[in-house]
Design a protein around this motif. Structure first.
Motif, PDB file in Angstrom:
ATOM      1  N   ALA A  77     -43.108   8.032   6.492  1.00 58.13           N
ATOM      2  CA  ALA A  77     -41.838   8.208   7.199  1.00 58.13           C
ATOM      3  C   ALA A  77     -40.921   9.194   6.494  1.00 58.13           C
ATOM      4  N   MET A  78     -41.070   9.357   5.181  1.00 58.79           N
ATOM      5  CA  MET A  78     -40.217  10.267   4.431  1.00 58.79           C
ATOM      6  C   MET A  78     -40.254  11.680   5.019  1.00 58.79           C
ATOM      7  N   SER A  79     -41.422  12.118   5.436  1.00 56.56           N
ATOM      8  CA  SER A  79     -41.543  13.478   5.967  1.00 56.56           C
ATOM      9  C   SER A  79     -41.614  13.515   7.492  1.00 56.56           C
ATOM     10  N   LYS A  80     -41.935  12.392   8.118  1.00 54.61           N
ATOM     11  CA  LYS A  80     -42.172  12.401   9.561  1.00 54.61           C
ATOM     12  C   LYS A  80     -40.958  12.016  10.386  1.00 54.61           C
ATOM     13  N   TRP A  81     -40.048  11.184   9.838  1.00 52.11           N
ATOM     14  CA  TRP A  81     -39.023  10.582  10.676  1.00 52.11           C
ATOM     15  C   TRP A  81     -37.835  11.505  10.905  1.00 52.11           C
ATOM     16  N   THR A  82     -38.048  12.519  11.705  1.00 49.75           N
ATOM     17  CA  THR A  82     -36.930  13.301  12.230  1.00 49.75           C
ATOM     18  C   THR A  82     -36.476  12.655  13.535  1.00 49.75           C
ATOM     19  N   LEU A  83     -35.301  13.038  14.022  1.00 51.69           N
ATOM     20  CA  LEU A  83     -34.836  12.493  15.293  1.00 51.69           C
ATOM     21  C   LEU A  83     -35.810  12.820  16.418  1.00 51.69           C
ATOM     22  N   GLU A  84     -36.379  14.021  16.362  1.00 53.10           N
ATOM     23  CA  GLU A  84     -37.318  14.427  17.408  1.00 53.10           C
ATOM     24  C   GLU A  84     -38.576  13.551  17.377  1.00 53.10           C
ATOM     25  N   TYR A  85     -39.095  13.328  16.166  1.00 55.00           N
ATOM     26  CA  TYR A  85     -40.307  12.516  16.024  1.00 55.00           C
ATOM     27  C   TYR A  85     -40.036  11.076  16.468  1.00 55.00           C
ATOM     28  N   LEU A  86     -38.921  10.520  16.029  1.00 49.13           N
ATOM     29  CA  LEU A  86     -38.597   9.143  16.400  1.00 49.13           C
ATOM     30  C   LEU A  86     -38.457   9.009  17.911  1.00 49.13           C
ATOM     31  N   ASN A  87     -37.818   9.987  18.520  1.00 51.14           N
ATOM     32  CA  ASN A  87     -37.595   9.939  19.970  1.00 51.14           C
ATOM     33  C   ASN A  87     -38.913  10.033  20.729  1.00 51.14           C
ATOM     34  N   GLU A  88     -39.764  10.974  20.301  1.00 56.63           N
ATOM     35  CA  GLU A  88     -41.022  11.200  21.017  1.00 56.63           C
ATOM     36  C   GLU A  88     -42.029  10.082  20.772  1.00 56.63           C
ATOM     37  N   THR A  89     -42.080   9.565  19.548  1.00 55.59           N
ATOM     38  CA  THR A  89     -43.125   8.608  19.183  1.00 55.59           C
ATOM     39  C   THR A  89     -42.725   7.165  19.446  1.00 55.59           C
ATOM     40  N   PHE A  90     -41.475   6.825  19.180  1.00 55.87           N
ATOM     41  CA  PHE A  90     -41.036   5.431  19.270  1.00 55.87           C
ATOM     42  C   PHE A  90     -39.867   5.230  20.237  1.00 55.87           C
ATOM     43  N   GLY A  91     -39.573   6.218  21.053  1.00 58.12           N
ATOM     44  CA  GLY A  91     -38.382   6.158  21.906  1.00 58.12           C
ATOM     45  C   GLY A  91     -38.345   4.989  22.852  1.00 58.12           C
ATOM     46  N   GLY A  92     -39.495   4.455  23.248  1.00 54.83           N
ATOM     47  CA  GLY A  92     -39.535   3.358  24.204  1.00 54.83           C
ATOM     48  C   GLY A  92     -39.413   1.985  23.578  1.00 54.83           C
ATOM     49  N   LEU A  93     -39.309   1.909  22.249  1.00 55.55           N
ATOM     50  CA  LEU A  93     -39.205   0.630  21.574  1.00 55.55           C
ATOM     51  C   LEU A  93     -37.755   0.134  21.568  1.00 55.55           C
ATOM     52  N   THR A  94     -37.592  -1.167  21.569  1.00 55.42           N
ATOM     53  CA  THR A  94     -36.264  -1.773  21.551  1.00 55.42           C
ATOM     54  C   THR A  94     -35.779  -1.923  20.111  1.00 55.42           C
ATOM     55  N   VAL A  95     -34.516  -1.623  19.880  1.00 56.35           N
ATOM     56  CA  VAL A  95     -33.881  -1.863  18.586  1.00 56.35           C
ATOM     57  C   VAL A  95     -32.547  -2.560  18.831  1.00 56.35           C
ATOM     58  N   ARG A  96     -32.109  -3.321  17.841  1.00 58.64           N
ATOM     59  CA  ARG A  96     -30.806  -3.973  17.893  1.00 58.64           C
ATOM     60  C   ARG A  96     -29.765  -3.015  17.333  1.00 58.64           C
ATOM     61  N   THR A  97     -28.580  -2.975  17.913  1.00 61.16           N
ATOM     62  CA  THR A  97     -27.552  -2.016  17.498  1.00 61.16           C
ATOM     63  C   THR A  97     -26.253  -2.712  17.157  1.00 61.16           C
ATOM     64  N   GLU A  98     -25.471  -2.042  16.322  1.00 62.68           N
ATOM     65  CA  GLU A  98     -24.141  -2.502  15.936  1.00 62.68           C
ATOM     66  C   GLU A  98     -23.199  -1.315  15.900  1.00 62.68           C
ATOM     67  N   ARG A  99     -21.930  -1.625  15.665  1.00 59.44           N
ATOM     68  CA  ARG A  99     -20.976  -0.555  15.400  1.00 59.44           C
ATOM     69  C   ARG A  99     -21.335   0.107  14.087  1.00 59.44           C
ATOM     70  N   ALA A 100     -21.142   1.408  14.002  1.00 61.53           N
ATOM     71  CA  ALA A 100     -21.490   2.143  12.787  1.00 61.53           C
ATOM     72  C   ALA A 100     -20.631   1.696  11.616  1.00 61.53           C
ATOM     73  N   ASN A 101     -19.349   1.430  11.881  1.00 57.67           N
ATOM     74  CA  ASN A 101     -18.459   0.930  10.836  1.00 57.67           C
ATOM     75  C   ASN A 101     -18.220  -0.553  11.078  1.00 57.67           C
ATOM     76  N   GLU A 102     -18.742  -1.347  10.192  1.00 56.63           N
ATOM     77  CA  GLU A 102     -18.842  -2.781  10.406  1.00 56.63           C
ATOM     78  C   GLU A 102     -17.471  -3.457  10.480  1.00 56.63           C
ATOM     79  N   ASN A 103     -17.337  -4.340  11.442  1.00 58.18           N
ATOM     80  CA  ASN A 103     -16.161  -5.193  11.572  1.00 58.18           C
ATOM     81  C   ASN A 103     -16.647  -6.529  12.119  1.00 58.18           C
ATOM     82  N   ARG A 104     -17.000  -7.431  11.215  1.00 54.69           N
ATOM     83  CA  ARG A 104     -17.660  -8.664  11.618  1.00 54.69           C
ATOM     84  C   ARG A 104     -16.743  -9.585  12.409  1.00 54.69           C
ATOM     85  N   ARG A 105     -15.450  -9.546  12.122  1.00 51.26           N
ATOM     86  CA  ARG A 105     -14.524 -10.387  12.891  1.00 51.26           C
ATOM     87  C   ARG A 105     -14.465  -9.960  14.351  1.00 51.26           C
TER      88      ARG A 105
END
Length: 922
Positions: A77-105
């Motif tokens: 992944a160190m050399s392969k995981w560009t945004l383009e590679y991630l989008n083309e290879t794993f784009g259909g997979l589900t991931v959990r998301t959060e706000r970029a700047n955490e605010n747990r409250r």
């Protein structure tokens, strides 16, 4: 969800949590960034791969955080995981998301979405961040660091594991991992202060992050926790009833409002791509992304009950990372359906259920369906009712004899499947696009079993072979040590520059070697090949210099219009300027450096350097310090003099600004030319120069090897001692850790920042000639800022301290004298108020940003830069996120950090200063 919630004060009683009075809103008031005060140093920093035994004994057992440099560099992944590679290879997979700047409250989670959607939203600037389980298809690009192996859960009465469950790990030496986390962002991200209930190893695959560690044991009473779960310390670890966080924006903490936090002691480290960090369970920490572009990481979580298993480790292949597709975590994630992040593993659920039964018995109550529902609703914080699915439904599934009560035997014999489903129901509010959880299929289980069996068999055969050859027992740890020694010997050999360009079958250019280092005079086990460029733009050149990156420009001479030094070989110099005075430099002669002339030196025997490193230069080079002809008297004490001024003018006449540099740098080049001649095996011993400018070395003929590194960051105190003078780095604390290597050929140029330790070695059969210049435009200002605590404690570059301090003091000039900052006469909150006022005064358009035309003027006494570059460089240095806007928070962070460093260094310096005065040294 916890074994004992903070609400457990009396049996099934409910106690309201006391409000801590902390705003969950980010940046609501002016404050300090965490890590700009109370810094006591860094966490332990390993420049080698620890063995599994070392990791578990010295860090996990000692509850000590650790950063292992380069531990993740072998991951595909160190050399392969560009945004383009991630989008083309794993784009259909589900991931959990959060706000970029955490605010747990306020609620950080944003739900689940396809990775391709996340990437597109991130490109559009959405405040979004993937914090998810690693989908199974992505594991083929990842690895488990080898030092993590050999952990197992020992049978105890309350571990929640029953014999009927079978083995937790597929083979004894694979550490049982609860879950594997995935972190991907194309935005700035920052977490809140928090701690986790599991041990964690986090490996960064791209980008850079700053970590702040807060020892929970010493600081838990100083923090305004949300739930106040920590109750004390036992057996060198904090005692807590659940995970917790501090509901503040760590980038802006108001110490007036939270005065106890001014007493915090913290440790910091910067994680670069390829570095892996160990975070012990319960250890408070905060993380901020400090690089632009994509940042991705993988993390591995395991229970604190897991301990080192020496018996299993004797058969473990701990010399190499483990392909992650062979590791099935307790919470497998297919990439579709429920994303099981943060769920308790099945034996935790059993442990919690047993805790419920024990509490009932202790209170003289029977564990009925009604109390079970009450426990879920009030203690486990689950909305349920006795007749609901969570209450009655799951009680019925556990109550096998249908007597209306739960018995310990019923919980002990509950199957993994029942416990997993119960955990899923209890955590029903987590992102689950279709509400379905997909367990590990038979194919994944078979893949893991077969892969681990093959690895075990291959490793056992290797051990049998080695034992037969050595006629003595040889365990995995000894095998690794012998392998490391052999690899280190190869990597340290003179063949490293040529044959060693591809290490372990992969290109080493721009990436760190994965080989394990050993102590010695010079250690190149983690050295990277210096990045090389052709057709380099001026913008890219200035960016690299600003950041202090060493780099090679391969077409420096060939692509520069009007280049005048073609054909300038050693013979050319001897014929053109035969009587020019040179010295045999970096030699070990008792009477000092021998003088000669260029013509005479061509036939003189080379003089030994006295270099104690067998892989360093054995002979000294010849040095023509022609730049000195402009300011030295023509006497016998000078290597050159006024009589060589015509020669200097000829060198200046031939000097052409390389195509990638701005023409305004020409006066700096004309003032600083130096000529070097190196035969094969000759060169400069490792050293750090005292000048404050960056260096460009242009190879005119032949070839020369360079080995380089920044001044080590080892938390030393300031003393009036040269630590990195000629040859000293080889002896510094056991050896020199080389970080960069390259071989420079004719027409190529190497650029490196001020204060960089460097060594040269002639590698061609012909004499190698080169010319070097120093330049301050652009300045390596961001590099200096990043290395501030280190360079400020380095006597070797003391002349630069005041020159670079002007970047910080310019904002408060006329309002406070620097000595007031250095000796702590202004408290941090007072400095914050002054910075806020100055920022507002400079912000002419009142948009909250200081741009290039709003920077303070260059102080009259400063010679660090010319006025034309001052404002731009100042902005580039202090603008942390590189958006061209210097916010008050960014300015406050930088100045507070500088002021803190100055205060601490001044306190360190006073004893040495007094001692020098006693000795009559000024």
């Amino acid at each position: 969800w916890c074994v004992v919630h903070a609400c457990w004060v009396e049996m099934f009683g409910i106690v309201e949590q006391a409000a801590v009075g902390v705003s969950g809103d980010a940046g609501t008031s002016m404050g300090l960034k965490l890590g700009t005060w109370g810094v006591t140093g860094s966490i332990e920093d390993a420049s080698y791969m620890p063995t599994a035994r070392e990791f578990w004994r010295d860090y996990v057992q000692r509850w000590e955080p650790l950063i292992v440099r380069g531990a993740g560099l072998t991951m595909p992944a160190m050399s392969k995981w560009t945004l383009e590679y991630l989008n083309e290879t794993f784009g259909g997979l589900t991931v959990r998301t959060e706000r970029a700047n955490e605010n747990r409250r306020a609620g950080s989670q944003k739900g689940g979405m396809q990775l391709s959607e996340l990437i597109n939203k991130g490109k559009m600037g959405d405040d979004i961040y993937a914090i998810s389980n690693v989908p199974d298809p992505m594991t083929f690009d990842l690895q488990l660091p080898p030092f993590m192996l050999c952990g197992s859960i020992k049978d105890t009465e309350d571990d929640g594991i029953e014999p009927s469950d079978g083995p937790i790990q597929p083979v004894p030496w694979v550490t049982p991992v609860d879950e594997m986390g995935l972190w991907i962002s194309n935005r700035d991200t920052a977490s809140q202060i928090h701690y986790d209930q599991t041990n964690i190893v986090n490996c960064l695959l791209s980008g850079d992050k700053e970590w702040v560690f807060i020892d929970t044991r010493a600081n838990y009473k100083l923090l305004p926790w949300e739930y106040h779960q920590v109750s004390g310390v036992r057996d060198n670890e904090p005692v807590y009833s659940g995970s917790d966080f501090v509901p503040l924006d760590a980038r802006s903490i108001n110490l007036k409002q939270y005065p106890k936090m001014s007493g915090l002691t913290v440790r910091k480290t910067t994680q670069h791509a390829g570095d892996c960090i160990f975070i012990p369970h319960g250890y408070a920490h905060q993380v901020t992304k400090i690089s632009t572009g994509i940042s991705s990481a993988v993390s591995f979580l395991w229970e604190r009950q897991v301990t080192y298993d020496a018996t299993a480790c004797a058969k473990a292949p701990t010399c190499a990372p483990l392909p992650l597709q062979y590791v099935l975590p307790q919470w497998y994630f297919s990439g579709h359906g429920v994303v099981p992040l943060g769920y308790p593993v099945f034996y935790q659920t059993r442990r919690n259920l047993m805790g419920f039964i024990e509490k009932c018995f202790d209170a003289g109550r029977r564990p009925t369906a009604r109390l079970f529902s009450h426990w879920l609703r009030n203690i486990m914080d689950v909305d349920s009712s006795p007749s609901g699915a969570l209450g009655g439904g799951w009680f019925a599934a556990l109550d096998k004899d249908d007597d209306g009560e739960l018995a310990p035997q019923e919980v002990q014999t509950a199957t993994k499947e029942v416990l997993i489903r119960l955990a899923l129901e209890l955590e029903y509010d987590w992102p689950s696009p279709n509400g379905v959880y997909y367990s590990a299929p038979l194919e994944a289980k078979a893949r893991a079993a077969e892969g681990l069996a093959n690895l075990s068999a291959a490793h056992e055969q290797l051990l049998i072979k080695l034992r037969a050859e050595e006629s003595s027992p040889l365990g995995s740890e000894s095998l690794c040590e012998e392998s490391a020694a052999a690899l280190h010997a190869f990597n340290s050999s003179s063949a490293h520059i040529d044959a060693g360009r591809t290490l372990n079958g992969s290109s080493s250019e721009g990436r760190e070697s994965k080989l394990t280092g050993a102590s010695g005079l010079s250690d190149v086990s983690r050295a990277v090949e210096v990045s090389r460029y052709s057709s380099l733009t001026r913008e890219k050149f200035e960016e690299l210099v600003l950041q202090g990156k060493p780099f090679v420009v391969a077409d420096a001479a060939a692509a520069t219009a009007g280049w005048k030094m073609t054909g300038w070989t050693c013979d050319y110099f001897a014929h053109k300027w035969p009587d020019a005075r040179i010295i045999h430099h970096y030699t070990d002669t008792e009477w000092g450096e021998t003088r000669s002339t260029i013509a005479a030196a061509a036939s003189e025997a080379p003089q030994r350097s006295g270099c104690i490193d067998p892989n360093g230069p054995h002979f000294g080079p010849q040095y023509w310090g022609i730049k000195e002809a402009d300011f030295l008297d023509n006497d016998n004490t000078s290597s050159v003099g006024k009589d060589e001024l015509p020669y200097l003018e000829e060198i200046r006449e031939a000097t052409v600004v390389p195509y990638f540099m701005n023409s305004e740098v020409l006066p700096e080049l004309l003032a600083t030319p130096e000529i070097w001649f190196s035969r094969k095996g000759a060169g400069a011993k490792a050293h750090a120069d005292g000048h404050c400018e960056s260096t460009i070395s242009i190879q005119l003929s032949g070839s020369k090897r360079f080995r380089l590194s920044p001044i080590p960051n080892d938390e030393r105190t300031l003393t009036p001692t040269y630590l990195f003078n000629d040859g000293d780095p080889y002896k510094y604390q056991g050896g020199w850790n080389v970080t960069h290597v390259t071989e420079l050929h004719q027409g190529e140029a190497l650029v490196f920042p001020p204060g960089f330790i460097h060594e040269t070695l002639g590698t061609s059969n012909e004499c190698a000639a080169s010319i070097t210049y120093q330049f301050a435009t652009p300045a390596a200002a961001r590099y200096w800022d990043q290395q501030l605590p280190t360079v400020r404690r380095s006597w070797d570059i003391r002349d630069c301290w005041d020159r670079f301090s002007v970047f910080y003091t310019a904002f408060v000039q006329g309002h406070v004298v620097p000595s007031a900052l250095r000796f702590g006469r202004i408290l941090p909150y007072q400095l914050s108020e002054l910075i806020a006022a100055q920022h507002a005064a400079l912000d002419r358009d009142a948009d909250g940003c200081l741009r290039e035309d709003e920077m303070p003027s260059l102080p009259n006494h400063s010679d660090v830069l010319g006025p034309s570059r001052w404002a731009l460089t100042l902005l580039q240095m202090l603008d942390a996120n590189g958006n061209g806007c210097l916010s008050v928070l960014e300015l406050n962070e930088k100045l507070q950090r500088w002021a803190y460093t100055e205060r601490v260094v001044s306190e360190e310096w006073l004893p040495s200063n007094l001692k020098m005065r006693e000795q009559g040294v000024r």
